[in-house]
Design a protein around this motif. Structure first.
Motif, short mmCIF file in Angstrom:
data_model
loop_
_atom_site.label_atom_id
_atom_site.label_comp_id
_atom_site.label_asym_id
_atom_site.label_seq_id
_atom_site.Cartn_x
_atom_site.Cartn_y
_atom_site.Cartn_z
N ALA A 159 9.87 -1.42 -0.47
CA ALA A 159 8.67 -2.15 -0.86
C ALA A 159 7.79 -2.21 0.37
N VAL A 160 6.49 -2.02 0.22
CA VAL A 160 5.58 -2.00 1.36
C VAL A 160 4.50 -3.05 1.21
N GLU A 161 4.25 -3.76 2.30
CA GLU A 161 3.11 -4.69 2.31
C GLU A 161 2.28 -4.35 3.54
N THR A 162 0.98 -4.21 3.37
CA THR A 162 0.14 -3.83 4.50
C THR A 162 -0.76 -4.98 4.94
N PHE A 163 -1.09 -4.95 6.24
CA PHE A 163 -1.96 -5.97 6.82
C PHE A 163 -2.93 -5.29 7.77
N VAL A 164 -4.16 -5.78 7.82
CA VAL A 164 -5.16 -5.14 8.68
C VAL A 164 -5.11 -5.68 10.10
N SER A 165 -4.44 -6.82 10.28
CA SER A 165 -4.37 -7.39 11.63
C SER A 165 -3.10 -8.21 11.80
N ALA A 166 -2.75 -8.45 13.06
CA ALA A 166 -1.57 -9.26 13.36
C ALA A 166 -1.75 -10.66 12.76
N ARG A 167 -2.98 -11.15 12.89
CA ARG A 167 -3.27 -12.50 12.38
C ARG A 167 -2.99 -12.59 10.88
N GLU A 168 -3.44 -11.57 10.16
CA GLU A 168 -3.24 -11.60 8.71
C GLU A 168 -1.75 -11.61 8.37
#
Lengths: 208, 208
Positions: B31-40
Motif C-alpha cells: 500500500a502506498v501513501e504519498t506526501f509532498v513534504s515532511a510536514r505533511e
DNA sequence: GGCGCTATTGGACCTTGGGGGCACTCGGGC
DNA sequence: GCCCGAGTGCCCCCAAGGTCCAATAGCGCC
C-alpha cells in the motif's frame, strides 16, 4: 579522550598516507601499527586488546571492502573506519551497511578521523566485554553432560522438578541431582542468575 | 515477497517522482501513501501496522535528513530508505549512521528500491513485535505498587525471601505476600519467567 | 466525621517444592 | 577392574506458596 591501551591498525598502500596517519593517530595517544596490504594485516598475530581498523577502500589486490567482508566472518568483529580518495555514494553505503563505523573522504579533518576512531574503539571495547562474558559462559556449558544440559534447559524454561522428571522419564530425585550439578558447574547462585546466564548464550526457551 | 498489509510512505516534492515511485511500489504489492513534504507526513495520523518511509533527501523546507532526525526521537522508529538525485558521500554516510536502511542515488533500479523497502519493512515488523511486547510488560509493571516493585527487583536479583525481608526491614511473611502479588500481576508462572520479563524491560540487577 | 478502599504489614498453620547427604546400582569406555 | 555418567531410595531441612485472619495508615467521597 583516547583509551590508553587501544591499538589502531592502519592499512594503506600509500607510504606517505601511512606516515601522516600514524603521526595524527599516535599524537592522540593510540598505539599504531601499519600494513601495506590487507594480506599483510591478516598475517598479523591475532588481536588481544581493544582496537580498530583504519582502512583504505581502494588498494591493489585485496581491497578494503574485501577485507571488511572477510573480517565480518570472524568471531571477533574489528570495527572498521574507511578512508578513501575517490569514494562514491554506492560504495560508502555498501560499507556502512556492512557495519563500518565511518567512511571518510579525503581530504578529511583530523578531528573527524579521531572521532571515528574513538567511536570504533569504544564499540570494540564493548564487544570485547560481551564476547568475553559469552565465551566464559559457553565454556561452563561445555562442562555439562548431555543430561545436565537437558535439565538446564528445562529449569530455565521454568519447569518444576516433577515436570522435568516426567519430561525426561526419570524420578524427581534424579532431576534434583542433575539440577544441583548444573547450578554448581554454571556457578549460578540462584535460578534467576541461571536464567540470565542462559539468556546470554541464547538458550532456546520452549514454552514459558 | 511483499508483506500484504505493509504501508510504504513516499515523501517527495516532485509530483512525477511520486507518481513513478507509487507505480513501482504498488506493483510489488505494498500500500502506498504519498506526501509532498515532511510536514505533511508528520501531520498524518500515527501508523499502526508495519511500514517504512521512502524519503527524498533534498526538499524545500524540512529536508529528508531533518525528518529522519525528528523521527529518531519518536518511540516507534520508522525505517527510512533515502533516495536522492545529487547525493554526496558525506550525506549518505550521515544518513546511514543515523540508522537509514539504504541510500539510493538516482537513477536506481526498481529492484534495488524494492529490496531496500523489503528490508525496511522486515525491520519494522520485528521492531513492532518487540515494542508491543515491551509495552505490554511495562503496562504490567505499572500496576505494581512501590513496595511490590522493590520486591520484584530483589526477586529478579535472585535473593531469598528472608534476604529481601532483611533488606526491606520487614518480616518474611510480608515479602511472601508482595511476591505472590508480583507473580500474579506480572502474569509470571515461575521465577524464570519473571526474570525474562524483567530483562525485556531492562530492570537493573544489583548483584547477582 | 464516618465509610470504604488500598497499601502495607504481620501471625499461625499447612502443603508443596528445592537442596543435600549417603548409600547403592548399572552400563560404557579405557 | 576402575572411573564416570546416570539413575534411585530414604531422610531431613529449608524455602516458597497459600489460607484465614487482623491491624494500621492514607486517601477520596458522601
Amino acid at each position: 579522550m583516547a583509551v590508553a591501551t587501544a591499538v589502531v591498525f592502519v592499512v594503506d598502500d600509500d607510504p606517505s598516507v601511512r606516515k601522516s596517519l600514524t603521526r595524527v593517530i599516535a599524537a592522540a595517544g593510540y598505539a599504531v601499527e601499519t600494513f601495506v596490504s590487507a594480506r599483510e594485516f591478516q598475517e598479523r598475530a591475532p588481536v588481544t586488546g581493544p582496537c580498530c581498523l583504519v582502512l583504505d577502500v581502494r588498494m591493489p589486490g585485496v581491497t578494503g571492502m574485501d577485507l571488511q567482508k572477510t573480517l565480518a566472518q570472524a568471531v571477533h568483529q574489528i570495527p572498521v573506519v574507511f578512508i578513501t580518495g575517490h569514494g562514491d555514494v554506492a560504495m560508502s553505503v555498501a560499507a556502512m551497511k556492512a557495519g563500518a563505523v565511518d567512511f571518510l573522504t579525503k581530504p578529511f579533518a583530523s578531528r573527524d578521523l579521531l572521532g571515528a576512531i574513538q567511536r570504533a574503539v569504544e564499540r570494540d571495547t564493548r564487544n570485547l566485554g560481551t564476547e568475553a562474558r559469552t565465551e566464559e559462559i559457553q565454556a561452563r556449558v561445555k562442562t555439562l553432560t548431555p543430561r545436565e544440559r537437558q535439565v538446564f534447559t528445562l529449569v530455565v524454561a521454568g519447569m518444576l522438578n516433577k515436570q522435568i522428571a516426567a519430561e525426561l522419564g526419570v524420578v524427581e530425585k534424579t532431576v534434583k541431582v542433575h539440577r544441583a550439578r548444573v547450578m554448581d558447574k554454571m556457578r549460578a547462585g540462584s535460578v534467576a542468575e541461571l536464567v540470565r546466564l542462559a539468556a546470554d548464550v541464547g538458550v532456546i526457551v520452549t514454552r514459558a
